[in-house]
Design a protein around this motif. Sequence first.
Motif, mmCIF file in Angstrom:
data_model
loop_
_atom_site.group_PDB
_atom_site.id
_atom_site.type_symbol
_atom_site.label_atom_id
_atom_site.label_comp_id
_atom_site.label_asym_id
_atom_site.label_seq_id
_atom_site.Cartn_x
_atom_site.Cartn_y
_atom_site.Cartn_z
ATOM 1 N N GLY A 43 0.807 -1.271 -0.057
ATOM 2 C CA GLY A 43 -0.065 0.138 0.230
ATOM 3 C C GLY A 43 0.832 1.181 0.082
ATOM 4 O O GLY A 43 0.462 2.070 -0.668
ATOM 5 N N ALA A 44 1.835 1.362 0.655
ATOM 6 C CA ALA A 44 2.665 2.626 0.925
ATOM 7 C C ALA A 44 3.396 2.958 -0.363
ATOM 8 O O ALA A 44 3.725 4.153 -0.713
ATOM 9 C CB ALA A 44 3.474 2.541 2.036
ATOM 10 N N GLN B 107 1.539 5.341 -4.896
ATOM 11 C CA GLN B 107 2.081 5.718 -6.087
ATOM 12 C C GLN B 107 1.232 6.003 -7.309
ATOM 13 O O GLN B 107 1.245 6.833 -8.228
ATOM 14 C CB GLN B 107 3.067 4.715 -6.551
ATOM 15 N N ASN B 108 -0.060 5.122 -7.005
ATOM 16 C CA ASN B 108 -1.116 5.567 -8.034
ATOM 17 C C ASN B 108 -2.300 6.312 -7.510
ATOM 18 O O ASN B 108 -3.390 6.267 -8.237
ATOM 19 C CB ASN B 108 -1.752 4.039 -8.603
ATOM 20 N N GLU B 109 -2.230 6.874 -6.382
ATOM 21 C CA GLU B 109 -3.214 7.729 -5.767
ATOM 22 C C GLU B 109 -2.826 9.412 -6.635
ATOM 23 O O GLU B 109 -1.641 9.655 -6.724
ATOM 24 C CB GLU B 109 -3.056 7.964 -4.326
ATOM 25 N N LYS B 110 -3.969 9.733 -6.765
ATOM 26 C CA LYS B 110 -3.925 11.234 -7.405
ATOM 27 C C LYS B 110 -3.042 12.059 -6.469
ATOM 28 O O LYS B 110 -2.232 12.996 -6.777
ATOM 29 C CB LYS B 110 -5.389 11.574 -7.585
ATOM 30 N N GLY C 293 -6.359 -1.515 2.620
ATOM 31 C CA GLY C 293 -7.502 -0.690 2.226
ATOM 32 C C GLY C 293 -7.740 -0.838 0.600
ATOM 33 O O GLY C 293 -8.567 -0.207 0.292
ATOM 34 N N GLY C 294 -7.109 -1.710 -0.317
ATOM 35 C CA GLY C 294 -7.014 -1.501 -1.491
ATOM 36 C C GLY C 294 -6.572 -0.361 -2.177
ATOM 37 O O GLY C 294 -7.088 -0.080 -3.330
ATOM 38 N N LEU C 295 -5.598 0.224 -1.557
ATOM 39 C CA LEU C 295 -4.948 1.623 -2.165
ATOM 40 C C LEU C 295 -4.350 1.361 -3.634
ATOM 41 O O LEU C 295 -3.898 0.287 -3.450
ATOM 42 C CB LEU C 295 -3.913 1.970 -1.213
ATOM 43 N N PRO D 223 -13.131 7.338 0.362
ATOM 44 C CA PRO D 223 -13.432 5.784 1.045
ATOM 45 C C PRO D 223 -12.495 4.803 0.551
ATOM 46 O O PRO D 223 -12.158 4.825 -0.536
ATOM 47 C CB PRO D 223 -14.762 5.763 0.690
ATOM 48 N N SER D 224 -12.281 3.863 1.375
ATOM 49 C CA SER D 224 -11.340 2.646 0.825
ATOM 50 C C SER D 224 -12.509 1.924 -0.200
ATOM 51 O O SER D 224 -13.643 1.618 0.112
ATOM 52 C CB SER D 224 -11.058 1.675 2.157
#
Lengths: 313, 313
Positions: A25-26, A31-34, A248-250, A300-301
């Motif tokens: 996740g980290a 890396q794929n979060e806006k 969380g499926g990040l 939300p996750s």
Amino acid sequence: MTAAGLPMRVPAPGLPARVRIHEVGARDGLQNEKSVVPTEVKAEFVRRLAAAGLTTIEATSFVHPKWVPQLADAEQLFPRLDGLGDVALPVLVPNERGLDRALALGARRIAVFGSATETFAARNLNRTVDESLAMFEPVVSRAKAAGVHVRGYLSMCFGDPWEGAVPVAQVVRVAKALEDLGCDELSLGDTIGVATPGHVTALLTALNEAGVPTGTLGVHFHDTYGQALSNTLAALQHGVTTVDASAGGLGGCPYAKSATGNLATEDLVWMLDGLGVDTGVDLGALTATSVWMAEQLGRPSPSRTVRALSHKE
Amino acid sequence: MTAAGLPMRVPAPGLPARVRIHEVGARDGLQNEKSVVPTEVKAEFVRRLAAAGLTTIEATSFVHPKWVPQLADAEQLFPRLDGLGDVALPVLVPNERGLDRALALGARRIAVFGSATETFAARNLNRTVDESLAMFEPVVSRAKAAGVHVRGYLSMCFGDPWEGAVPVAQVVRVAKALEDLGCDELSLGDTIGVATPGHVTALLTALNEAGVPTGTLGVHFHDTYGQALSNTLAALQHGVTTVDASAGGLGGCPYAKSATGNLATEDLVWMLDGLGVDTGVDLGALTATSVWMAEQLGRPSPSRTVRALSHKE
């Protein structure tokens, strides 16, 4: 809403007693979060993951900040993670420059990121598959010489958005090459989430037949089509004991922005808890961590387990 | 986004060649949606599901409109479904009054809805488990006398929101009682989605040992914790060939309003297509149907496969 004692523990025959979750996740998630998450929030995220019982937490990536601005703070983040005891903190390194940066900070585990298909190698690494292997060669050999553990990610092992279905023999060739370079373990990635259980078993069997033992193989499934957990079950039934997942499926799939990306660690732990397979993870503490991280990200996750366990009637 | 030829078809050993999907979206799905859908939209939904290749489509419920206002139009809907050829259109009947209504319209398949736990029986049926069985007795015997096929739903087979884990022996007792009443098939429901694969296998094995053959058993999993498809895989590996699913994942769990409910038919068909298990369903046509239905309901489908396949870059 969940009453105590759920999931009920009912082991299934032929499964491993213990699974090592490789928490991504980290790194792969953020890396794929806006949003670009502040360094101290990342550090706190890793610390909370460790406190929830995760023992392998991929921390960051030493890729050029131009390509992944979300992880441009690797030099600032990594030193803040001292004091986590035995927790392994692998970092992604794309090339020798990345390796230099990781070694300078004392990283003890690295990962390289390869592709089973030419199209993804061209788009993601700007190289052919063989050119990328040549690029990894000095990275792996220098890491090994320094006593550093090396994981080899292998993307697009089941399908590729441009090439469609990926032949098993093609994956076996690249996997063998990564092992021959000296990788200690491989992570077989279903980057676009299209695999189904028979395909998983067939690839693992073909790798075994080519001389790659199951003990060096991890699986990395995406939930784009909801298949990640049934594919994981097939891998466990084959004897795999290393499973990648994202708290969380990040992390969405970069090639389908609305789609769900990584298998959520909580959904995995729910299944493994029910199966009586030991992970060392406290599902309640992990869910609380993902709820906290979702608040930091302001969304939300996507994990079904996180949503169910954190729901207030 | 998906290239042609995906999922790749790779059969797994020991699975059935064909699975019958019992589509519950029009009944179990719409019954749990907030909106009341117009009768003609429901009829069109069933027709599109049939055109997509589904052969068993639960159409509606003859429960008192006071309890389920969403399906109060059963008398108006059912006659509109003439002309679907060999498609089976089971309907839920709660009691003899419901059976009278269903028989008057010429229904050839009915289902009764039982509970494995006392708390759910008390809350949902206002009866003890044994009282509910006594209520079903004349329903089943009269239906059988009329040559009508009877399915027995059994809820809370794995966990109950008030009682927690549900002992396997308790489920076996009620399942046997439903079979003894004359039910042709049973649907084992994980109403709150807490089951894991070992638990599924243990329940199926215990039922076999009690004399209930696998061929009369269907499974009905909810995706509340993301477990539905891995549980389905375990059931297929045990030999189960009837799987309940809801087009587009319609229908939340009434006891956890934010949570996901039924297994989405599309996620199931993706896995079965990949495994080379025949369902007769055209995934593209089914997805288009669920996208259309989601537009009618004014909210996106929770099915991961629907979201991935309908995503436009």
